[in-house]
Design a protein around this motif. Structure first.
Motif, PDB file in Angstrom:
ATOM      1  N   UNK A  29     -60.046 -16.195-100.398  1.00  0.00           N
ATOM      2  CA  UNK A  29     -61.487 -16.388-100.329  1.00  0.00           C
ATOM      3  C   UNK A  29     -62.098 -15.237 -99.542  1.00  0.00           C
ATOM      4  N   UNK A  30     -63.289 -14.806 -99.963  1.00  0.00           N
ATOM      5  CA  UNK A  30     -64.013 -13.758 -99.263  1.00  0.00           C
ATOM      6  C   UNK A  30     -65.496 -14.059 -99.361  1.00  0.00           C
ATOM      7  N   UNK A  31     -66.276 -13.415 -98.490  1.00  0.00           N
ATOM      8  CA  UNK A  31     -67.723 -13.610 -98.479  1.00  0.00           C
ATOM      9  C   UNK A  31     -68.374 -12.377 -99.074  1.00  0.00           C
ATOM     10  N   UNK A  32     -69.232 -12.592-100.053  1.00  0.00           N
ATOM     11  CA  UNK A  32     -69.971 -11.518-100.705  1.00  0.00           C
ATOM     12  C   UNK A  32     -71.426 -11.612-100.278  1.00  0.00           C
ATOM     13  N   UNK A  33     -72.002 -10.515 -99.855  1.00  0.00           N
ATOM     14  CA  UNK A  33     -73.401 -10.517 -99.437  1.00  0.00           C
ATOM     15  C   UNK A  33     -74.269  -9.974-100.561  1.00  0.00           C
ATOM     16  N   UNK A  34     -75.116 -10.825-101.100  1.00  0.00           N
ATOM     17  CA  UNK A  34     -76.108 -10.405-102.077  1.00  0.00           C
ATOM     18  C   UNK A  34     -75.611 -10.195-103.492  1.00  0.00           C
ATOM     19  N   UNK A  35     -74.350 -10.513-103.786  1.00  0.00           N
ATOM     20  CA  UNK A  35     -73.823 -10.304-105.132  1.00  0.00           C
ATOM     21  C   UNK A  35     -73.055 -11.546-105.573  1.00  0.00           C
ATOM     22  N   UNK A  36     -73.668 -12.357-106.423  1.00  0.00           N
ATOM     23  CA  UNK A  36     -73.044 -13.586-106.903  1.00  0.00           C
ATOM     24  C   UNK A  36     -71.959 -13.326-107.927  1.00  0.00           C
ATOM     25  N   UNK A  37     -71.959 -12.156-108.549  1.00  0.00           N
ATOM     26  CA  UNK A  37     -71.045 -11.874-109.648  1.00  0.00           C
ATOM     27  C   UNK A  37     -69.798 -11.098-109.235  1.00  0.00           C
ATOM     28  N   UNK A  38     -69.616 -10.879-107.954  1.00  0.00           N
ATOM     29  CA  UNK A  38     -68.467 -10.121-107.485  1.00  0.00           C
ATOM     30  C   UNK A  38     -67.173 -10.874-107.783  1.00  0.00           C
ATOM     31  N   UNK A  39     -66.117 -10.163-108.218  1.00  0.00           N
ATOM     32  CA  UNK A  39     -64.874 -10.811-108.619  1.00  0.00           C
ATOM     33  C   UNK A  39     -63.710 -10.542-107.666  1.00  0.00           C
ATOM     34  N   UNK A  40     -63.769  -9.428-106.932  1.00  0.00           N
ATOM     35  CA  UNK A  40     -62.623  -9.020-106.132  1.00  0.00           C
ATOM     36  C   UNK A  40     -63.006  -8.896-104.657  1.00  0.00           C
ATOM     37  N   UNK A  41     -62.020  -9.130-103.787  1.00  0.00           N
ATOM     38  CA  UNK A  41     -62.274  -9.036-102.343  1.00  0.00           C
ATOM     39  C   UNK A  41     -62.381  -7.590-101.884  1.00  0.00           C
ATOM     40  N   UNK A  42     -61.856  -6.661-102.648  1.00  0.00           N
ATOM     41  CA  UNK A  42     -61.931  -5.253-102.283  1.00  0.00           C
ATOM     42  C   UNK A  42     -61.503  -4.347-103.421  1.00  0.00           C
ATOM     43  N   UNK A  43     -61.611  -3.062-103.183  1.00  0.00           N
ATOM     44  CA  UNK A  43     -61.291  -2.069-104.207  1.00  0.00           C
ATOM     45  C   UNK A  43     -59.813  -2.118-104.597  1.00  0.00           C
ATOM     46  N   UNK A  44     -58.921  -2.350-103.625  1.00  0.00           N
ATOM     47  CA  UNK A  44     -57.482  -2.393-103.928  1.00  0.00           C
ATOM     48  C   UNK A  44     -57.155  -3.504-104.918  1.00  0.00           C
ATOM     49  N   UNK A  45     -57.739  -4.679-104.738  1.00  0.00           N
ATOM     50  CA  UNK A  45     -57.485  -5.784-105.669  1.00  0.00           C
ATOM     51  C   UNK A  45     -58.045  -5.474-107.050  1.00  0.00           C
ATOM     52  N   UNK A  46     -59.185  -4.824-107.110  1.00  0.00           N
ATOM     53  CA  UNK A  46     -59.756  -4.432-108.398  1.00  0.00           C
ATOM     54  C   UNK A  46     -58.805  -3.488-109.138  1.00  0.00           C
ATOM     55  N   UNK A  47     -58.308  -2.469-108.446  1.00  0.00           N
ATOM     56  CA  UNK A  47     -57.415  -1.482-109.051  1.00  0.00           C
ATOM     57  C   UNK A  47     -56.122  -2.157-109.519  1.00  0.00           C
ATOM     58  N   UNK A  48     -55.553  -3.000-108.664  1.00  0.00           N
ATOM     59  CA  UNK A  48     -54.299  -3.673-109.028  1.00  0.00           C
ATOM     60  C   UNK A  48     -54.492  -4.594-110.221  1.00  0.00           C
ATOM     61  N   UNK A  49     -55.595  -5.321-110.267  1.00  0.00           N
ATOM     62  CA  UNK A  49     -55.833  -6.238-111.376  1.00  0.00           C
ATOM     63  C   UNK A  49     -56.136  -5.487-112.663  1.00  0.00           C
ATOM     64  N   UNK A  50     -56.853  -4.407-112.551  1.00  0.00           N
ATOM     65  CA  UNK A  50     -57.273  -3.666-113.734  1.00  0.00           C
ATOM     66  C   UNK A  50     -56.176  -2.798-114.323  1.00  0.00           C
ATOM     67  N   UNK A  51     -55.409  -2.116-113.475  1.00  0.00           N
ATOM     68  CA  UNK A  51     -54.474  -1.113-113.967  1.00  0.00           C
ATOM     69  C   UNK A  51     -52.998  -1.445-113.757  1.00  0.00           C
TER      70      UNK A  51
END
Length: 108
Positions: free
Chosen positions: A75-97
């Motif tokens: 779980x993570x807290x997102x400020x001002x973005x309801x559509x955010x999917x990842x807690x950080x850039x590293x998780x985005x990269x790992x999930x995507x690539x």
């Protein structure tokens, strides 16, 4: 020596309160003739000061969203973005690539 340092510190804090010195480093700031007065001497000082003083920002509680990361499940807290999917850039990269590589599956 302690008296001189105290006087110097008081002078710098007075300059900061008047808007004549940088909030972070205390270096003198030349204010623009028009527009909003500057608070920092450089972009570096501005970024460091805001990183150290997050409580000063006027964030609204209604803009905080508790989300679950699509990759790691934390779980993570997102400020001002309801559509955010990842807690950080590293998780985005790992999930995507790296999705197949983590499980030992190659996608060839």
């Amino acid at each position: 020596m302690a008296g001189y340092a105290t006087a110097l510190e008081k002078n710098v804090s007075e300059q900061i309160s008047k808007g004549k010195a940088c909030l972070y480093c205390g270096k003198e700031i030349k204010q623009p003739a028009t527009g909003r007065p500057k608070k920092f001497c450089s972009e570096t000082c501005r970024r460091i000061w805001w990183r150290i003083h997050p409580e000063v920002s006027e964030q609204k509680d209604t803009a905080l969203y508790t989300m679950t990361c699509a990759h790691c499940g934390k779980e993570f807290v997102s400020y001002g973005n309801q559509k955010r999917k990842y807690c950080g850039h590293n998780c985005y990269i790992k999930d995507r690539f790296w999705r197949g590589e983590e499980n030992g599956v190659s996608e060839n």
